[in-house]
Design an enzyme around this catalytic site. Structure first.
Site, PDB file in Angstrom:
ATOM      1  CE  LYS A  18      22.597-101.802  50.053  1.00 43.07           C
ATOM      2  NZ  LYS A  18      23.656-102.616  49.614  1.00 43.07           N
ATOM      3  CB  SER A  60      21.613-104.808  47.068  1.00 43.38           C
ATOM      4  OG  SER A  60      22.736-104.760  48.051  1.00 43.38           O
ATOM      5  CB  SER A 100      25.486-104.748  46.883  1.00 43.51           C
ATOM      6  OG  SER A 100      24.986-105.813  46.814  1.00 43.51           O
TER       7      SER A 100
HETATM    8  N1  GLN Z   1      24.045-109.863  44.423  1.00 44.79           N
HETATM    9  C1  GLN Z   1      24.722-110.218  45.487  1.00 44.79           C
HETATM   10  C2  GLN Z   1      23.570-110.857  46.446  1.00 44.79           C
HETATM   11  O1  GLN Z   1      22.607-110.643  46.249  1.00 44.79           O
HETATM   12  C3  GLN Z   1      25.436-109.099  46.314  1.00 44.79           C
HETATM   13  C4  GLN Z   1      24.651-108.500  47.350  1.00 44.79           C
HETATM   14  C5  GLN Z   1      25.521-107.442  47.952  1.00 44.79           C
HETATM   15  O2  GLN Z   1      26.730-107.238  47.702  1.00 44.79           O
HETATM   16  N2  GLN Z   1      25.026-106.932  49.090  1.00 44.79           N
HETATM   17  O3  GLN Z   1      23.861-111.431  47.444  1.00 44.79           O
END
Ligand code: GLN
Length: 483
Positions: free
Chosen positions: A78, A153, A177
């Protein structure tokens, strides 16, 4: 050559000479060239270096030299995890050309075990989002239907593994994410216990809740990668010294005699019908395997989205204040600007979601509102932890759908932040309490879209969690990815 083999199959095929690392990497690069136009998983592909590394590994194998446990396996990372020599953009204009001077600990551990970093994959800007649509490089697409979001994400991680563009990937999980794209793309994703995997070199979003976690096609692959990346790191004081654990050993221990709680608040209103019935089917599978399944009520879960977005945004507003375009950034051509005007001009280049989080975070931390929002959110977090502690006195594992709904069309919800935040309702609890959680591919909906089942265990029970996930995986027979 089958690029869809699992990581453990890759290791055994290369060991007994059926394939070479160079061949496998070359085929993987071909595959990337064929499908990238459709799915857009990668931000940067490190083609030449990957081929060179593969040749070195093949030579070592021929010469019977010592070789690491990952044998030249192509792994994507990532793009918020630092890699020396390859840019780390966080899918943000702010870091478009940033090349870190060092490798994250997880990356150097992968390299020590002879994995090959094939490229860096897409994400929502600074890991804020649930669909990968908030990337300054454009969205990734779900390999099961390219009109649909792949989750986020860590969407690039889910997509690259699912579309056979690498064997495994590392993502980061602050509120779900790793698990969200795993669920939407029909692959496995683990959020390890907080403190089990070093965060050194992970670009911070919300430090007190996030972990780096592996994404792969099989549970055994997750175990293999955890053997490489987990453990204490002197560069990250939140990592815990626990001694060596072999996550592959006894992976098939099963769930016979185990108690499993189905979380009531994660299975009721707002959950898609097909997701609900898949969850019930997973519970039946566990019962067939002689586990005892009971309902468990955790009422603090009802407040988890509000608490999470308060805490995560507060930490984000502090972490992202460092991006002033002085130490890193892009050429803005702002000669003549006075300092404050310059910084604010620069910071208007953050995307809409990151901007929203920074504003929200600064607000909930401000004098007059701190007690009303931030402190209250921390109280919810403490209450949740105590309810989790109680639950794990009664059961060994908790189970729930990973995502409450099926993947949806790209663009469908992008203008509706609240609806997007509610997608995290089932994943956040693990982050706020630090416990490990895994998403296992379990079913395909009538519309051909993946459904993942989530299993939670108590802190540092990651090995047991993988055993339960493996048991569930063995009950499934899923079709191959269509892309
Ligand atoms: N959807 C969550 C957010 O937008 C989780 C994001 C993540 O785990 N990095 O913060």
């Amino acid at each position: 050559m089958n690029l869809g083999i699992s990581a453990t199959e890759y290791v055994s095929q290369i060991r007994n000479g059926q394939i070479s690392a160079e061949e496998f990497i070359a085929k993987t690069l071909d595959r990337i060239r064929t499908v990238e136009g459709k799915v857009h998983a990668y931000i940067t592909i490190d083609e030449q270096n990957a081929l060179n590394q593969a040749r070195i590994i093949d030579k070592k194998i021929k010469a019977k030299e010592r070789i690491g446990a990952l044998f030249g396996m192509p792994i994507s990372i990532k793009d918020n995890i630092c890699t020396s020599g390859i840019r780390t953009t966080c899918a943000s204009k702010m870091l478009e050309n940033f090349i870190a001077p060092y490798d994250a600990t997880v990356v150097s551990r992968l390299k020590q075990d002879d994995a090959i970093i094939i490229g860096k994959v897409n994400l929502d800007e600074f890991a804020m989002g649930s669909t990968t649509e908030f990337s300054c490089f454009g969205p990734s697409r779900n390999p099961w239907n390219v009109e649909y979001v792949p989750g986020g994400s860590s969407g690039g991680s889910g997509v690259s593994v699912s579309a056979l563009e690498c064997v495994a990937s590392l993502g980061s999980d602050t509120g779900g994410s790793v698990r969200s794209p795993a669920s939407f793309c029909s692959v496995v994703g683990l959020k390890p216990t907080y403190g089990l995997v070093s965060r050194y070199g992970l670009v911070s979003y919300a430090n007190s809740i996030e972990q780096i976690g592996p994404v792969a096609r099989k549970v055994e692959d997750i175990a293999l990668i955890m053997n490489t990346i987990s453990g204490h790191d002197s560069h990250d004081d939140t990592t815990v010294e626990k001694g060596r654990v072999d996550y592959l050993q006894d992976l098939n221990a099963g769930v016979k005699g185990k108690k499993i709680g189905l979380v009531s608040q994660m299975t009721g209103d707002g959950v898609d019908k097909e997701v609900s019935s898949a969850t019930n089917a997973a519970v039946s599978k566990f019962q067939d395997l002689e586990a005892e399944c009971i309902p468990i009520s955790l009422d603090s879960v009802e407040h988890s989205v509000a608490a999470y977005y308060t805490i995560a945004s507060a930490e984000a507003s502090s972490n992202l204040s460092r991006y002033d375009n002085l130490r890193y950034g892009f050429d803005l051509g702002t000669e003549g600007y006075e300092f404050k005007a310059y910084v604010s001009k620069v910071r208007s280049n953050f995307g809409p979601e990151v901007t929203r989080r920074m504003l929200l975070g600064a607000f909930v931390l401000s004098a007059g509102y701190y007690g009303k929002y931030y402190l209250k959110a921390q109280k919810v977090r403490a209450m949740m932890k105590s309810q989790i502690d109680d639950a794990f006195k009664k059961v060994d594992f908790l189970v729930a759908p990973t995502m409450p709904i099926l993947p949806f069309k790209i663009g469908e919800k992008i203008d509706d932040p609240l609806t997007l935040y509610l997608l995290d309702a089932n994943t956040i609890m693990a982050n706020l309490t630090g416990i490990p959680a895994i998403s296992v591919p379990f079913a395909i909906s009538s519309s051909g879209l993946p459904i993942g089942i989530q299993i939670f265990a108590n802190s540092f029970q990651d090995k047991n969690l993988l055993q339960a996930a493996y048991a569930l995986q063995q009950t499934t027979h899923l079709p191959e990815v269509p892309v």
